[in-house]
Design a protein around this motif. Structure first.
Motif, short mmCIF file in Angstrom:
data_model
loop_
_atom_site.label_atom_id
_atom_site.label_comp_id
_atom_site.label_asym_id
_atom_site.label_seq_id
_atom_site.Cartn_x
_atom_site.Cartn_y
_atom_site.Cartn_z
N ARG A 1 0.82 -1.22 0.00
CA ARG A 1 0.00 0.00 0.00
C ARG A 1 0.85 1.27 0.00
N PHE A 2 1.84 1.34 0.92
CA PHE A 2 2.57 2.59 1.08
C PHE A 2 3.49 2.89 -0.11
N LEU A 3 3.79 1.87 -0.95
CA LEU A 3 4.62 2.13 -2.12
C LEU A 3 4.00 3.22 -2.99
N HIS A 4 2.67 3.27 -2.98
CA HIS A 4 1.95 4.23 -3.81
C HIS A 4 1.60 5.50 -3.03
N SER A 5 2.17 5.65 -1.85
CA SER A 5 1.89 6.86 -1.07
C SER A 5 3.18 7.39 -0.46
N THR A 6 3.50 6.98 0.77
CA THR A 6 4.69 7.51 1.43
C THR A 6 5.98 7.00 0.79
N GLY A 7 5.89 6.01 -0.09
CA GLY A 7 7.08 5.49 -0.76
C GLY A 7 7.86 6.56 -1.49
N GLN A 8 7.17 7.56 -2.05
CA GLN A 8 7.86 8.67 -2.73
C GLN A 8 8.72 9.45 -1.75
#
Length: 573
Positions: A485-492
């Motif tokens: 999930r977080f790859l597409h949010s906080t991952g940046q």
């Protein structure tokens, strides 16, 4: 400094003059007219970046544009109910699912409305658990992907389409809906497979700014939310933010200027406090803020889910934002916030009267995030580092296809009790490795837990304890998220923001794995490849990362890790 019309109060202390100066400076440069005319020179002088910014500002008028689609969406909901559907599953990642999660967890469901589930993980245990709960024949599956090429929602769609074909043969498509951009390859697939409906969204709206488009509104309407009223609140916020001309008191400008100025002065950890029934707002804000601002070594890190502590438990890198309801006083939190304010920490309080106000709040934060990008001097609408983890994962999946398995993660720094610890630090045992890893922490750093695991209440409790132990000992901000999930949010932010993070990644075996139709690999292999690809991207960007493989019983193993962590932290000065 207050915003009476939209219930926001700013207690900024010594930072207030700088924030007011920023607002005055922007207004003196004709901010409102330029912003609403999509003048990209507000953000950058680079011509290519300016074109990118202009092409992703379609969200500005989305509440008004989508207000015209309310009747069609409601008609679709009636059609779905008349067809006998009993459940809805939204399948997507990042911006395609964050708003539906907030709607599902923040609104009470009315009688006759359809229950809503969200699938945004490749974890096979989660997929199997969801499948077991569903009345498959009577479930409507929404495959939500802006680009139409995002691997996870396409995998979810293929998996459940295969299940539905076994039940309904060539009529399987009746149970599927697509939400995607015009011209995406997915439109062709959905058409060929006979999807019940294809909602074409807007190419000029990025995923994290899409809450008030079809991506958020179709699931909300199926769940029984009055989307007309939701959009009405957003339109009111549009007007308050200057869509009809300059205004004296712009709530979005005020929020964005405060966030940007505070971040530039080192207060770059936006710590969100909410009552439990608004807790999911943190997931949405994590993506909006982290993915929009975390680049070029800059950024605002949203911190959600941390228990509120005493002033002496925090460094000078925090700003506290409370979002709650008028009738819910939550005096304990408010007293702690007063103490924090008196100790010099900036505090912002935003009040809602009811869940329907989320429409206006989504919009306030979208404007605020765009304005923070101006203050920080970055493009808030791109995500240059998100692709790194995708590319690394794609390379690994190619190897899986060719060789039948993922490459070895290498030699662990320590192995103990069936748990393996991989990292650039050394130690005699698990506690030694953890001690060496956390010895690297400096004031102003943060730790994030990246759990590529099947989410359970027990794991949530243990991850929260892990955070609390680290925060108590090291006085640094802590965050936690489930992969992918977080790859597409906080991952940046993790790869493109300031290099001051400590990343702890958890993976596990998948004894109950699930095959993926038309592919040579399973959901479990896909999830492990995403974890490995993410770890590679972190290390390629010089991040400090520790990978802990928990083995076949992650709940028990994490308890063991906590014991080792306590020993490790006890030895730190």
């Amino acid at each position: 400094m207050s915003d009476a019309s939209f219930a926001a109060t700013y207690h900024l202390g010594q930072y207030q003059p700088a924030v007011e100066a920023e607002i005055n400076s922007l207004n003196s440069q004709d901010f409102t007219n330029r912003f609403w005319h999509k003048d990209a020179t507000l953000w950058t002088q680079n011509a290519e970046a300016q074109q990118s910014i202009r092409s992703f500002m379609g969200w500005l008028d989305s509440p008004e544009v989508l207000s015209k689609a309310v009747a069609d969406i409601k008609h679709f909901v009636q059609e779905v109910k008349a067809a006998g559907f009993q459940h809805v599953v939204v399948m997507g990642m990042g911006g395609s699912t964050m708003a539906p999660i907030v709607f599902q967890r923040s609104f009470r469901q009315g009688q006759g409305d359809l229950p809503l589930s969200i699938l945004d993980t490749t974890d096979p245990g989660t997929v199997a658990e969801l499948e077991a709960e569903l009345p498959l024949r009577h479930t409507l599956f929404i495959v939500a992907s802006k680009s139409g090429t995002t691997a996870e929602p396409l995998a979810f769609g293929d998996y459940f389409y295969d299940k539905m074909k076994a039940i309904k043969s060539d009529k399987a498509g009746e149970n599927f809906v697509a939400i995607t951009d015009p011209g995406s390859k997915f439109v062709t697939q959905a058409t060929q497979e006979g999807y019940r409906k294809i909602f074409l969204n807007f190419a000029e709206v990025g995923g994290r700014f899409s809450a008030l488009t079809y991506f958020g509104l179709v699931p909300a309407a199926l769940y029984g939310i009055n989307i007309g009223a939701l959009l009405h609140g957003a339109v009111e916020m549009m007007h308050a933010c200057g869509s009809q001309g300059p205004v004296a008191d712009n709530p979005g400008l005020k929020l964005g200027a405060a966030m940007g100025v505070l971040a530039k002065q080192g207060r770059d950890k936006l710590t969100l406090i909410t009552p439990e029934n608004l807790g999911s707002l943190g997931l949405w804000l994590e993506q909006l803020l982290a993915e929009s601002t975390g680049k070029e070594g800059k950024g605002i890190l949203p911190v959600a889910g941390e228990p509120l502590g005493r002033p002496d438990e925090y460094g000078a890198d925090r700003v506290f934002v409370y979002v709650g309801y008028d009738e819910f006083k939550d005096q304990a939190s408010l007293d702690k916030l007063t103490a924090l304010e008196q100790a010099g920490h900036p505090v912002i309080i935003i009040r809602l009267s009811e869940p329907m106000d989320l429409g206006r709040e989504f919009y306030r934060w979208e404007i605020g995030t765009a304005v923070a990008g101006i203050v920080l001097g970055i493009n808030p609408f791109d995500q240059p580092n998100v692709q790194a983890a995708k590319t690394a994962t794609d390379k690994l999946m190619k190897e899986v296809t060719e060789k039948g398995q993922l490459p070895s993660p290498g030699q662990p720094a320590a192995s103990q009790d069936g748990i393996s610890y991989y990292g650039d630090v050394t130690g005699q045992d698990a506690a030694g490795v953890l001690q060496a890893f956390f010895q690297q922490a400096q004031p102003g750093n943060f730790m994030t837990l990246q759990a590529y695991l099947h989410e359970t209440d027990a794991l949530n409790k243990d991850l929260a304890e892990f955070r609390q132990l680290v925060q108590d000992k090291l006085r640094i901000a802590t965050t936690s998220g489930y992969g992918p999930r977080f790859l597409h949010s906080t991952g940046q932010y993790h790869k493109g923001g300031p290099n001051n993070g400590l990343f702890v990644q958890f993976t596990a075996d998948h004894p109950q794995d699930l095959p993926l139709p038309g592919r040579t690999y399973t959901f479990g292999t896909f999830e492990n490849a995403q974890a490995q690809g993410d770890l590679q991207a972190l290390r390629d960007n010089g991040r400090r990362a520790l990978h802990i493989h928990l083995g076949p019983q992650p709940e028990q193993a994490l308890q063991t890790v906590l014991t080792a962590l306590k020993a490790a932290l006890a030895h730190l000065g």
